[in-house]
Scaffold this active site. Sequence first.
Site, PDB file in Angstrom:
ATOM      1  N   GLY A  98      40.739  35.132  35.870  1.00 12.11           N
ATOM      2  CA  GLY A  98      42.095  34.576  35.930  1.00 12.11           C
ATOM      3  C   GLY A  98      42.320  33.810  34.635  1.00 12.11           C
ATOM      4  CG  ASP A 143      45.605  38.196  32.483  1.00 14.21           C
ATOM      5  OD1 ASP A 143      46.159  38.753  33.451  1.00 14.21           O
ATOM      6  OD2 ASP A 143      44.529  37.589  32.568  1.00 14.21           O
ATOM      7  NE  ARG A 190      37.784  39.637  31.752  1.00 15.10           N
ATOM      8  CZ  ARG A 190      38.499  39.658  32.878  1.00 15.10           C
ATOM      9  NH1 ARG A 190      38.527  38.602  33.677  1.00 15.10           N
ATOM     10  NH2 ARG A 190      39.185  40.726  33.214  1.00 15.10           N
ATOM     11  CG  ASN A 206      49.334  40.028  35.912  1.00 11.87           C
ATOM     12  OD1 ASN A 206      48.554  39.101  35.689  1.00 11.87           O
ATOM     13  ND2 ASN A 206      49.636  40.405  37.135  1.00 11.87           N
TER      14      ASN A 206
HETATM   15  O1  MRU Z   1      40.721  40.487  35.559  1.00 11.32           O
HETATM   16  P1  MRU Z   1      41.200  39.181  36.138  1.00 11.32           P
HETATM   17  O2  MRU Z   1      40.869  39.017  37.574  1.00 11.32           O
HETATM   18  O3  MRU Z   1      40.763  38.008  35.290  1.00 11.32           O
HETATM   19  O4  MRU Z   1      42.778  39.293  36.024  1.00 11.32           O
HETATM   20  C1  MRU Z   1      43.553  38.215  36.493  1.00 11.32           C
HETATM   21  C2  MRU Z   1      44.998  38.496  36.440  1.00 11.32           C
HETATM   22  O5  MRU Z   1      45.452  39.523  35.997  1.00 11.32           O
HETATM   23  C3  MRU Z   1      45.890  37.385  36.904  1.00 11.32           C
HETATM   24  O6  MRU Z   1      47.040  37.900  37.491  1.00 11.32           O
HETATM   25  C4  MRU Z   1      46.279  36.545  35.667  1.00 11.32           C
HETATM   26  O7  MRU Z   1      45.130  36.079  35.023  1.00 11.32           O
HETATM   27  C5  MRU Z   1      47.160  35.419  36.002  1.00 11.32           C
HETATM   28  S1  MRU Z   1      46.224  34.179  36.804  1.00 11.32           S
HETATM   29  C6  MRU Z   1      47.017  32.816  37.177  1.00 11.32           C
END
Ligand code: MRU
Length: 364
Positions: free
Chosen positions: A54, A241, A90, A251
Amino acid sequence: MKVDGKPYRTIWLGADGTTVQAIDQTLLPHEFVVRDLKNVVNATNAIKTMVVRGAPLIGAAAAYGMALAMAEDPSDTMLARAYTELLESRPTAVNLRWALDDLRALLAPLPPAKRREAAYKRAAEICDEDVEICRRIGENGLALIRKLKPHGDRINALTHCNAGWLATVDWGTALSPIYQAHDAGIPIHVWVDETRPRNQGASLTAWELGKHGVPHTVIADNAGGHLMQHGQVDFCIVGSDRTTRSGDVCNKIGTYLKALAAHDNGVPFYVGLPYPTIDWTISDGVAEIPIEERSQREVSHMTGRTDAGGLATVAVLPDGSPAANPGFDVTPARLVTGLITERGVSAASEAGLLALYPEQARAA
Ligand code: MRU
């Protein structure tokens, strides 16, 4: 938020004043385990393997990663190495770069002996700030929810991935308005996209909504368009993101398809995001945002609890079929109804964002 009555954040400083602790999100919803991060390698691996994930939480974990590095060795060499290794953990969520730039700018001018204390202090501030930002996103989103005209006796939201408190330090971005609506007595129900391949919706969003008592239903990723056609979705709300200065939203993979379906059906599509998620250096999300490509195994295999109670990983593809696994997609600004930030709600456009963040206007 509370887990079985006990208040938690997703990340915090341990009692020894050095070790960082975080909820292990790879084991939810079946096991609730807290992990110790004792050094920068632990922090980097926790981000890579999605023990923490996230965008806002990745930023907070990176800030603590820099603090752990300074506790190990406050030299210039370690500062540069920790910055690079954490940055490479990441690629898509820009909060990572934001937090690392912030820490490096603070630490680089300091004498090494002062770096450890300054880094832990700043990491804690970033966490506290994230909680307050997310609380305000919730307030601003709640004002929008209050204005919605529901189709039935409840308001139906649809969300993708997990943009709840597990994705931040607390409250969440997309889910913060939902928690605040629920707490205010508004009858709100959430359609939760399962979010293959890693199932952040089915495993994390459903878990945290359930712990807070918010009515929800998990749906297969492909069900949203059908529900929208039948008037069963009053609004969509997702996190981000990375959001470009022109309002394009990157996202979790699959978000774009939901935005298309929402547009076709006249369903408002909102994005909740804190300011560190805005990348002011780019305008064209599709061309300029690096999209993480993750392991084929996340598509070819699934892990879950068996009826006997243990965890098992099974293959779901024929032997030999290759898989592709892009982790994110970009929803163009034209499909976004509004950006819900800590400063208010803006149109998804450069003018809209600059009205909220005038300090980001470029010098003519
Ligand atoms: O791969 P992830 O689980 O890190 O991806 C998270 C997302 O896409 C969320 O929607 C994004 O980080 C927004 S979190 C408040």
